[in-house]
Design an enzyme around this catalytic site. Structure first.
Site, mmCIF file in Angstrom:
data_model
loop_
_atom_site.group_PDB
_atom_site.id
_atom_site.type_symbol
_atom_site.label_atom_id
_atom_site.label_comp_id
_atom_site.label_asym_id
_atom_site.label_seq_id
_atom_site.Cartn_x
_atom_site.Cartn_y
_atom_site.Cartn_z
ATOM 1 N N HIS A 70 0.797 -1.227 0.000
ATOM 2 C CA HIS A 70 0.000 0.000 0.000
ATOM 3 C C HIS A 70 0.832 1.280 0.000
ATOM 4 C CE1 HIS A 70 -4.515 0.878 0.979
ATOM 5 N NE2 HIS A 70 -4.080 1.521 -0.102
ATOM 6 N N ASP A 127 -10.109 -0.538 3.711
ATOM 7 C CA ASP A 127 -8.938 -1.155 4.351
ATOM 8 C C ASP A 127 -9.289 -1.582 5.778
ATOM 9 O OD1 ASP A 127 -5.493 -0.079 3.899
ATOM 10 O OD2 ASP A 127 -6.221 -1.698 5.206
ATOM 11 N N HIS A 179 -7.102 -1.288 7.904
ATOM 12 C CA HIS A 179 -6.189 -0.356 8.555
ATOM 13 C C HIS A 179 -6.344 1.054 8.003
ATOM 14 C CE1 HIS A 179 -4.320 -4.416 8.145
ATOM 15 N NE2 HIS A 179 -4.110 -4.266 9.433
ATOM 16 N N ASP A 181 -3.746 3.233 7.781
ATOM 17 C CA ASP A 181 -2.510 3.555 7.029
ATOM 18 C C ASP A 181 -2.167 5.028 7.161
ATOM 19 O OD1 ASP A 181 -2.968 1.190 4.238
ATOM 20 O OD2 ASP A 181 -2.758 0.918 6.406
ATOM 21 N N HIS A 237 4.024 1.046 4.303
ATOM 22 C CA HIS A 237 2.642 0.739 3.866
ATOM 23 C C HIS A 237 1.611 1.066 4.949
ATOM 24 C CE1 HIS A 237 2.117 -3.753 5.276
ATOM 25 N NE2 HIS A 237 2.663 -3.005 6.228
ATOM 26 N N ASP A 254 -7.536 -1.889 -0.397
ATOM 27 C CA ASP A 254 -6.608 -2.848 0.196
ATOM 28 C C ASP A 254 -7.370 -4.159 0.331
ATOM 29 O OD1 ASP A 254 -4.245 -2.661 2.947
ATOM 30 O OD2 ASP A 254 -5.106 -4.435 2.000
ATOM 31 N N ASP A 281 -6.985 -6.554 2.103
ATOM 32 C CA ASP A 281 -7.173 -7.003 3.480
ATOM 33 C C ASP A 281 -8.384 -6.364 4.161
ATOM 34 O OD1 ASP A 281 -4.366 -5.166 4.982
ATOM 35 O OD2 ASP A 281 -6.471 -4.576 4.886
ATOM 36 N N GLU A 333 -1.946 -5.107 -1.913
ATOM 37 C CA GLU A 333 -1.654 -6.040 -0.832
ATOM 38 C C GLU A 333 -2.041 -7.490 -1.117
ATOM 39 O OE1 GLU A 333 0.263 -5.441 1.793
ATOM 40 O OE2 GLU A 333 0.372 -3.267 1.846
#
Ligand SMILES: N[C@@]1(C(=O)O)CN(C[C@@H]2CCCCN2)C[C@@H]1CCC[B-](O)(O)O
Ligand SMILES: [Mn+2]
Ligand SMILES: [Mn+2]
Ligand SMILES: [Mn+2]
Length: 305
Positions: free
Chosen positions: A95, A118, A120, A122, A135, A228, A230, A273
């Site tokens: 990322h 995401d 996260h 980030d 990332h 992302d 994830d 990712e």
């Protein structure tokens, strides 16, 4: 529309091998052909070549030279594709490449708004990051309000980069793993964010509608979506470097993509990712399939046919 595909086989924003294989495995799954089947004029601009640096010691963050150089290249490539009036799709890679995709997009479309899908945020700064992995920090390099949190002189490989986003231009969907420094930033600036808790409470349609209403209330801003993989549940997309249980379902990921397509405002898109070297063979197959399905849904493929 005209679509440009840019491969960014980059892994230096984190520590695991394999994420640089993302563009290859998505292409091998027929991504380009599937987008063509939607009627788009697709130009595959190939993979960017990233300079290799050795003895790049940690300087707040890991691999600053490699990431600074790579994101500069990504920025130039995305800027050019957007200026060529292409809906620009960048395939990661980790990322950290979004430092480049968003910067480049913003040079051509300064009024862009950003959907960050995401697990996260980030948005660690180089001083708050627990891992040193860039990332986990891309947004802190891009946001005007966080400009003074970046040790720019120490991070000279990023001297080309100028913050180009207002924090109010960002909406997060899918959050479920935040560090203390990120939580502080989200609260301090009251950033629009819909964690998985809110997805459960309101439902995905309400969440994506409210996100767009927050960052694009008049429906007049080009959209950058940074997806992302994830963000989706690791039971579906286990082939990724930082999996977090309890993510978006496949259907919720598809709904986000379909809804954003229908705005007609999607201008640039990152899919990052995917790491085919993490997890089982089944994880790899499921993750690549999901990535390709989300991408084609972002470009107009409809589940209702
Ligand atoms: N915030 C993080 C960072 O390293 O900065 C820490 N986190 C991992 C950590 C594991 C232990 C429990 C708390 N979380 C990964 C995340 C970056 C993800 C980058 B992305 O691009 O995959 O979203
Ligand atoms: Mn065309
Ligand atoms: Mn993530
Ligand atoms: Mn991410």
């Amino acid at each position: 529309r005209d679509v440009a595909i840019i491969g960014a086989p980059f892994k230096k924003g984190q520590r695991l091998a394999g994420v640089e294989q993302g563009p290859r495995v998505m292409r091998e799954a027929g991504l380009i052909e599937k987008i063509r089947e939607l009627g788009h004029n697709v130009e595959d601009r190939g993979d960017l070549n990233f300079e290799v640096f050795k003895d790049d010691p940690r300087n707040y963050v890991l691999n600053p030279k490699a990431v600074g150089a790579a994101t500069k290249k990504v920025s130039a490539a995305v800027e050019q594709a957007v200026r060529d009036n292409k809906l620009t799709v960048t395939l990661g890679g980790d990322h950290s490449i979004s430092i480049g995709t968003i910067h480049g997009h913003a040079q051509a479309e300064p009024n862009l708004c950003l959907l960050w899908i995401d697990a996260h945020a980030d948005i660690n700064t180089p001083l708050t990051t627990p891992s040193g992995n860039i990332h986990g920090t891309p947004l802190s390099f891009l946001v005007n309000q966080l400009k003074d949190t970046i040790p720019w002189t120490a991070l000279s490989p990023f001297d080309w980069l100028k913050p180009c986003l207002n924090i109010t231009d960002i909406a997060f969907v899918g959050l479920r793993d935040l560090d203390p420094g990120e939580r502080y930033i989200l609260q301090k600036f009251n950033i629009t964010s819909f964690s998985i808790h809110e997805v459960d409470r309101y439902g995905i349609h309400e969440v994506i509608a409210r996100s767009l209403d927050a960052v694009n209330p008049k429906g007049d801003r080009p959209i950058h979506m940074s997806f992302d993989i994830d963000s989706v549940d690791p039971a579906v997309t286990g082939a990724t470097g930082t999996p977090v249980p309890g993510g978006l379902t496949f259907r919720e990921g598809m709904f986000i993509a379909e809804h954003v397509y229908r705005t007609g405002l999607l201008s640039a898109l990152d899919l990052v990712e995917v790491n085919p070297e993490v997890g089982s063979r089944q994880d790899k197959a499921n993750t690549v399939m999901t990535a390709v399905e989300v991408l084609t849904a972002c470009l107009g493929k409809k589940r209702e046919g």
